[in-house]
Structures are given as C-alpha cells and as structure tokens.
Design an enzyme around this catalytic site. Sequence first.
Site, mmCIF file in Angstrom:
data_model
loop_
_atom_site.group_PDB
_atom_site.id
_atom_site.type_symbol
_atom_site.label_atom_id
_atom_site.label_comp_id
_atom_site.label_asym_id
_atom_site.label_seq_id
_atom_site.Cartn_x
_atom_site.Cartn_y
_atom_site.Cartn_z
ATOM 1 C CG HIS A 90 43.908 8.830 17.094
ATOM 2 N ND1 HIS A 90 45.278 8.709 17.151
ATOM 3 C CD2 HIS A 90 43.608 8.957 15.769
ATOM 4 C CE1 HIS A 90 45.776 8.773 15.919
ATOM 5 N NE2 HIS A 90 44.788 8.910 15.064
ATOM 6 N NE ARG B 67 45.236 6.449 10.970
ATOM 7 C CZ ARG B 67 46.477 6.073 11.301
ATOM 8 N NH1 ARG B 67 46.884 4.850 11.021
ATOM 9 N NH2 ARG B 67 47.304 6.908 11.877
ATOM 10 C CD GLU C 153 71.225 10.226 27.848
ATOM 11 O OE1 GLU C 153 71.272 9.109 27.308
ATOM 12 O OE2 GLU C 153 72.215 10.997 27.918
ATOM 13 C CG ASP D 107 54.143 6.645 16.117
ATOM 14 O OD1 ASP D 107 52.997 6.757 15.640
ATOM 15 O OD2 ASP D 107 55.145 6.380 15.429
ATOM 16 C CG ASN E 175 50.100 14.521 13.012
ATOM 17 O OD1 ASN E 175 50.268 14.610 14.230
ATOM 18 N ND2 ASN E 175 50.740 13.596 12.289
#
Length: 252
Positions: free
Chosen positions: A47, A43, A217, A30, A78
């Site tokens: 990516h 944007r 975890e 992210d 998305n």
Amino acid sequence: MSQRADTALAPDPVAQTPDRGPKHVAIIMDGNGRWAQARGRPRLFGHHAGAKRVREVVECCPALGVKYLTIFAFSTENWKRTQVEVAGLMSLFRRYISKEMKALSQRNVRVRFIGDRVRLDKKLVGLMDQLEQETSCNDGTHLTIALNYGGRDEVARATKRLARDVAEGRLNPDDVDEETLPKYLDTHVLPDPDLVIRTSGEARISNFLLWQSAYAEYEFIDTLWPDFSAEELKRLCDAYGQRDRRFGAVKP
Ligand code: FPP
C-alpha cells in the site's frame, strides 16, 4: 540549437496532449497486496508503494489532457480486512494528506473526497476537509479520492436525500428523471468518467462509480498498481483515443 528545436528532438514520453484522449480517468488501484507478497513483505508495504504511484500519475495528467482523475482508495467493503490492515491504511491516508498537501496545492490540483465520512475517524476527516479547503481555488487537475466509497452505498445515500426533498415538498416526484438523481450523488460536480482502468488482472468493477460509468470505456490490465507508470497511462489514453464511442447510437 534553439530551445524549441531541442525539445522537439527529445520529446517527453507523456508530453503530447491527444485531443481524443479521455478527459476523466477513474482508476481501481488493485494489486498492492500481491506486489508486496511477491517480495516477501507485509501487505502494507504494498500500500505504501501504491501511494507513491499516486503522485506520479497525478503529475502526468496535464500532459495527457486528463482534467479529472478519480481513484479508488478504500471501499465500503474494505472494512472486512484485518484490523491491522485497515488501521495501517487509515494511517497511510492521514500521512499522505499531511505530506502531499503542499505539493498538491502548488501543482494546482483540486482535491475532493467522495464516500461516506461517517465511519471515518475524526482526525482523518479533519485532514480531508483541510485538503479540500486548501485546494478549493485550484483549477488544474481535479483529483477525486474515493474513501469509504461504494457505488451502491452512494446511490442509497443519494436516494435518502432525494426522498427527504420529496417528503418536505422541495421536489415533485413527477420531475424525477435521469438528470435528477446524479445531482444527489457524491460526484454531482464531476463529469462521468470516460475511461475506467483496473490494475492487477481482475476483470470486475467492485462497486466503483456504478451510475457514473454506464457508458465508460474499460481497461483491465495485468500490471499491479505499484508497478503502474505514467507511460502505461499514456498508452491507455492513446488506445482510448482510437475507440469509437457511440453511446447507444448508430453512426450516420
Ligand atoms: C487494493 O489492492 C488496494 C487498496 C484496497 C488500497 C488502495 C490504496 C492505495 C493505492 C494506497 C494509497 C492511496 C492514497 C490515496 C494515498 P489489494 O490490497 O486488494 O491488492 P491484492 O488484490 O493484491 O491483495
């Protein structure tokens, strides 16, 4: 000086293989958009920078003892992004697969895709099939790319297949238990993740590997994905090695 002594003096930052390290790392990549925004760029620029990180991370897995790496590339949610961003991402995935096919093959990486392929364009699905086929005999790092993937969608699709097996007499409902459902999931050949990492400072799991991560975890780190590095992954794997996983039991 012998080659061996020389190597000992200048250790590779990711060279030690910790026995207690995670065997399966899953990453929610992210922060691409914010990384680009901070540079005044669109944007998609973020990516593209993020795609470059994927290679570095895949390459450092053997040295860290990470046998399975699963990355979240595109979620079932998305599609809500602008048409320009979605089209740009799809084009990036096609380019990534075409460009990386040879290198992944040569590095003994076995690639698999999880997620629903029905909504993806045929050309992309063809490339995904080709990459899976091309790397199917590799036994080094197992790289799984989640593309049009959502944990709830995966469980719903799995349940549909399971229900069909019951309806058609191949499965007895009384035999359905915790071992049964995972056999119908997209991840049926993979072990559960030991460590799930999310970059960019958000502390949520966004529908990623819901069933499989029941005892994983978690690490939520501030780094934006395009800034993530092999060194940071090593640090997180080392920290994982210090954790005490009890899986609900009490230490004797
Ligand atoms: C989330 O960042 C990232 C994505 C939805 C796409 C992930 C894709 C890549 C890292 C590109 C390459 C992947 C492969 C396998 C080639 P965001 O856009 O939500 O960032 P933001 O939260 O800062 O807006």
